[in-house]
Design a protein around this motif. Structure first.
Motif, short mmCIF file in Angstrom:
data_model
loop_
_atom_site.label_atom_id
_atom_site.label_comp_id
_atom_site.label_asym_id
_atom_site.label_seq_id
_atom_site.Cartn_x
_atom_site.Cartn_y
_atom_site.Cartn_z
N ALA A 165 -65.76 35.68 19.86
CA ALA A 165 -65.32 35.41 21.23
C ALA A 165 -65.41 33.93 21.62
O ALA A 165 -64.55 33.43 22.33
CB ALA A 165 -66.14 36.25 22.21
N VAL A 166 -66.45 33.26 21.17
CA VAL A 166 -66.71 31.87 21.58
C VAL A 166 -67.31 31.09 20.42
O VAL A 166 -67.80 31.67 19.47
CB VAL A 166 -67.67 31.80 22.79
N ALA A 167 -67.31 29.78 20.54
CA ALA A 167 -67.99 28.93 19.56
C ALA A 167 -69.45 28.82 19.97
O ALA A 167 -69.75 28.48 21.11
CB ALA A 167 -67.34 27.56 19.52
N LEU A 168 -70.34 29.11 19.06
CA LEU A 168 -71.77 28.94 19.32
C LEU A 168 -72.16 27.53 18.92
O LEU A 168 -71.91 27.11 17.79
CB LEU A 168 -72.58 29.98 18.53
N VAL A 169 -72.72 26.79 19.85
CA VAL A 169 -73.03 25.38 19.63
C VAL A 169 -74.47 25.10 20.07
O VAL A 169 -75.06 25.87 20.83
CB VAL A 169 -72.05 24.46 20.40
N PRO A 170 -75.02 23.96 19.63
CA PRO A 170 -76.36 23.59 20.09
C PRO A 170 -76.37 23.37 21.61
O PRO A 170 -75.36 23.00 22.21
CB PRO A 170 -76.64 22.27 19.37
N ALA A 171 -77.52 23.59 22.21
CA ALA A 171 -77.65 23.40 23.66
C ALA A 171 -77.28 21.98 24.07
O ALA A 171 -76.70 21.78 25.14
CB ALA A 171 -79.09 23.72 24.10
#
Length: 104
Positions: free
Chosen positions: A79-85
């Motif tokens: 669904a989305v790109a998981l990225v660092p905070a």
């Protein structure tokens, strides 16, 4: 990153005063330790990310949260790109700067 635990938070103004990067959570994922609720919050996080271009979720290190995150990881990645905070902090800082300049 401000969790916004209280409505009286001063994190944003303090960060601005000290010229520090800042962001605040969009969705608290597991303030109720309930599988159905946590799944719904993760889907709300996806919806928010799609709407605003990014979203920041915060959760406790509960076993149920970990298990549901592991279960939903394929759905999240699709669904989305998981990225660092830090990437979300940078996006929020850029959006805030743009909004501030547009208001001038």
């Amino acid at each position: 990153i401000d969790n916004r635990t209280t409505a009286d938070t001063v994190a944003r103004s303090s960060a601005q005063l000290l010229h520090l990067p800042f962001a605040e959570r969009d969705v608290f994922i597991d303030h109720l330790e309930n599988g159905k609720f946590i799944r719904g919050q993760l889907r709300l996080l996806i919806k928010r990310a799609r709407h605003q271009g990014y979203a920041l979720g915060i959760a406790h290190p509960h076993a149920i949260t970990y298990n549901i995150l592991a279960e939903m990881l394929p759905e999240l990645k699709q669904a989305v790109a998981l990225v660092p905070a830090s990437t979300v902090v940078e996006a929020e800082m850029a959006a805030h700067k743009a909004a501030t300049q547009a208001a001038r």
